[in-house]
Design a protein around this motif. Structure first.
Motif, PDB file in Angstrom:
ATOM      1  N   PHE A 143       0.822  -1.249  -0.158  1.00 37.74           N
ATOM      2  CA  PHE A 143      -0.058  -0.153   0.135  1.00 37.74           C
ATOM      3  C   PHE A 143       0.840   1.170  -0.009  1.00 37.74           C
ATOM      4  CE2 PHE A 143      -1.989   4.002   2.166  1.00 37.74           C
ATOM      5  CZ  PHE A 143      -3.338   3.543   1.203  1.00 37.74           C
ATOM      6  N   ARG A 144       1.905   1.118   0.701  1.00 33.17           N
ATOM      7  CA  ARG A 144       2.892   2.453   0.881  1.00 33.17           C
ATOM      8  C   ARG A 144       3.415   2.756  -0.537  1.00 33.17           C
ATOM      9  NH1 ARG A 144       8.212   4.010   0.727  1.00 33.17           N
ATOM     10  NH2 ARG A 144       8.709   1.433   0.473  1.00 33.17           N
ATOM     11  N   ILE A 145       3.721   1.650  -1.190  1.00 34.29           N
ATOM     12  CA  ILE A 145       4.215   1.968  -2.655  1.00 34.29           C
ATOM     13  C   ILE A 145       3.354   2.353  -3.511  1.00 34.29           C
ATOM     14  CG2 ILE A 145       5.132   0.567  -4.818  1.00 34.29           C
ATOM     15  CD1 ILE A 145       6.764  -1.202  -2.440  1.00 34.29           C
ATOM     16  N   LYS A 146       2.148   1.675  -3.477  1.00 27.29           N
ATOM     17  CA  LYS A 146       0.716   2.048  -4.325  1.00 27.29           C
ATOM     18  C   LYS A 146       0.644   3.710  -4.013  1.00 27.29           C
ATOM     19  CE  LYS A 146      -3.709   0.875  -5.383  1.00 27.29           C
ATOM     20  NZ  LYS A 146      -4.929  -0.315  -5.177  1.00 27.29           N
ATOM     21  N   LEU A 147       0.756   4.170  -2.663  1.00 25.69           N
ATOM     22  CA  LEU A 147       0.289   5.371  -2.171  1.00 25.69           C
ATOM     23  C   LEU A 147       1.389   6.550  -2.724  1.00 25.69           C
ATOM     24  CD1 LEU A 147      -1.271   7.642  -0.473  1.00 25.69           C
ATOM     25  CD2 LEU A 147       0.248   6.908   1.387  1.00 25.69           C
ATOM     26  N   LYS A 148       2.733   5.937  -2.658  1.00 21.75           N
ATOM     27  CA  LYS A 148       3.708   7.069  -2.924  1.00 21.75           C
ATOM     28  C   LYS A 148       3.657   7.166  -4.637  1.00 21.75           C
ATOM     29  CE  LYS A 148       8.591   6.731  -3.680  1.00 21.75           C
ATOM     30  NZ  LYS A 148      10.054   5.911  -3.403  1.00 21.75           N
ATOM     31  N   GLN A 149       3.345   5.998  -5.411  1.00 20.05           N
ATOM     32  CA  GLN A 149       3.121   6.279  -6.817  1.00 20.05           C
ATOM     33  C   GLN A 149       2.091   6.840  -7.178  1.00 20.05           C
ATOM     34  OE1 GLN A 149       5.321   4.849  -9.251  1.00 20.05           O
ATOM     35  NE2 GLN A 149       3.982   6.234 -10.371  1.00 20.05           N
ATOM     36  N   ALA A 150       0.864   6.713  -6.388  1.00 22.89           N
ATOM     37  CA  ALA A 150      -0.314   7.507  -6.712  1.00 22.89           C
ATOM     38  C   ALA A 150      -0.047   9.138  -6.537  1.00 22.89           C
ATOM     39  CB  ALA A 150      -1.702   7.135  -5.901  1.00 22.89           C
ATOM     40  N   ILE A 151       0.756   9.186  -5.444  1.00 22.31           N
ATOM     41  CA  ILE A 151       1.011  10.866  -5.163  1.00 22.31           C
ATOM     42  C   ILE A 151       2.012  11.574  -6.409  1.00 22.31           C
ATOM     43  CG2 ILE A 151       2.184  12.417  -3.667  1.00 22.31           C
ATOM     44  CD1 ILE A 151       0.988  10.655  -1.322  1.00 22.31           C
ATOM     45  N   ASN A 152       2.913  10.268  -6.788  1.00 19.60           N
ATOM     46  CA  ASN A 152       3.885  10.713  -7.819  1.00 19.60           C
ATOM     47  C   ASN A 152       2.930  11.120  -9.369  1.00 19.60           C
ATOM     48  OD1 ASN A 152       6.065  11.022  -6.304  1.00 19.60           O
ATOM     49  ND2 ASN A 152       6.749   8.770  -6.564  1.00 19.60           N
ATOM     50  N   ASP A 153       2.044  10.261  -9.480  1.00 24.30           N
ATOM     51  CA  ASP A 153       1.327  10.512 -10.656  1.00 24.30           C
ATOM     52  C   ASP A 153       0.366  11.610 -10.781  1.00 24.30           C
ATOM     53  OD1 ASP A 153       2.504   8.259 -11.642  1.00 24.30           O
ATOM     54  OD2 ASP A 153       0.687   6.923 -11.053  1.00 24.30           O
ATOM     55  N   LEU A 154       0.158  12.111  -9.443  1.00 20.32           N
ATOM     56  CA  LEU A 154      -0.746  13.388  -9.532  1.00 20.32           C
ATOM     57  C   LEU A 154      -0.124  14.545 -10.413  1.00 20.32           C
ATOM     58  CD1 LEU A 154      -1.513  14.100  -5.837  1.00 20.32           C
ATOM     59  CD2 LEU A 154      -3.079  13.348  -7.594  1.00 20.32           C
ATOM     60  N   ASN A 155      -0.812  15.424 -11.138  1.00 23.38           N
ATOM     61  CA  ASN A 155      -0.272  16.507 -11.841  1.00 23.38           C
ATOM     62  C   ASN A 155       0.582  17.437 -10.728  1.00 23.38           C
ATOM     63  OD1 ASN A 155      -0.502  19.665 -12.230  1.00 23.38           O
ATOM     64  ND2 ASN A 155      -1.441  18.816 -14.055  1.00 23.38           N
ATOM     65  N   PHE A 156       1.674  18.269 -11.544  1.00 30.32           N
ATOM     66  CA  PHE A 156       2.382  18.999 -10.380  1.00 30.32           C
ATOM     67  C   PHE A 156       1.771  19.832  -9.510  1.00 30.32           C
ATOM     68  CE2 PHE A 156       4.758  22.828 -10.029  1.00 30.32           C
ATOM     69  CZ  PHE A 156       5.927  22.401  -9.197  1.00 30.32           C
ATOM     70  N   LYS A 157       0.728  20.580 -10.073  1.00 31.62           N
ATOM     71  CA  LYS A 157       0.006  21.348  -9.428  1.00 31.62           C
ATOM     72  C   LYS A 157      -0.664  20.749  -8.384  1.00 31.62           C
ATOM     73  CE  LYS A 157      -0.494  24.518 -13.558  1.00 31.62           C
ATOM     74  NZ  LYS A 157      -1.503  24.855 -14.410  1.00 31.62           N
ATOM     75  N   GLU A 158      -1.330  19.718  -8.518  1.00 34.33           N
ATOM     76  CA  GLU A 158      -2.238  19.055  -7.454  1.00 34.33           C
ATOM     77  C   GLU A 158      -1.371  18.610  -6.174  1.00 34.33           C
ATOM     78  OE1 GLU A 158      -3.338  18.622 -10.998  1.00 34.33           O
ATOM     79  OE2 GLU A 158      -4.900  20.147 -10.432  1.00 34.33           O
TER      80      GLU A 158
END
Length: 173
Positions: A109-124
């Motif tokens: 889940f930590r890896i999935k969360l980190k990836q999901a945050i990284n995948d956000l648009n720069f502004k978001e």
């Protein structure tokens, strides 16, 4: 006849701008982060961004733009490191008390969360990390970014929506 402002799209103008400001902005970021390699990487990334956006950046505002952009990128990197360290600490703290299956699920889940945050648009991502990691209010984030509180609310809403879509609605973010 008014003087026409130079364009950063002109290679000579851009090179002169780079030579004039590279060292001072690198020192500024280095003083903030304490890592010369990180400071150089940040400044170089922002100069590349300026070159790619040269038509949209007014020459007379380029100096303040580069300082703000470098500072924001540094803030994002620091926030990202805090997320990583926080989750590493959580895994370490729980390692003596939890089953191996739970720890594996938690790490996934930590890896999935980190990836999901990284995948956000720069502004978001910037708004999300400043709010959730730095603990800043929307008003403080608006002052940092130069945006309105409403714009920050929209970006945060969009970030949370994207994270819920990727992580599931039952997750509290």
């Amino acid at each position: 006849m008014p003087n026409k402002e130079p364009s950063l799209c002109d290679e000579k103008v851009f090179n002169d701008f780079f030579r004039k400001h590279y060292e001072s902005i690198t020192r500024y970021i280095y003083y903030k982060c304490g890592d010369l390699q990180q400071a150089e990487d940040i400044v170089q990334n922002i100069f590349v961004k300026i070159w790619n956006l040269c038509e949209k950046i007014i020459y007379s505002k380029a100096k303040s733009y580069i300082y703000s952009a470098c500072n924001n990128l540094l803030i994002n990197q620091i926030a990202h490191k805090k997320v990583v360290l926080k989750h590493q600490k959580t895994v370490t703290d729980n390692s003596n008390h939890e089953s191996p299956d739970f720890l594996l699920e938690q790490e996934e889940f930590r890896i999935k969360l980190k990836q999901a945050i990284n995948d956000l648009n720069f502004k978001e991502r910037e708004v999300f990390l400043l709010s959730r990691i730095e603990g800043k209010t929307y008003k403080e984030i608006a002052e940092i970014t130069g945006l309105t509180v409403k714009a920050i609310e929209r970006r945060m809403s969009k970030a949370l929506k994207e994270l819920r879509e990727k992580l599931g609605n039952h997750i509290k973010i």
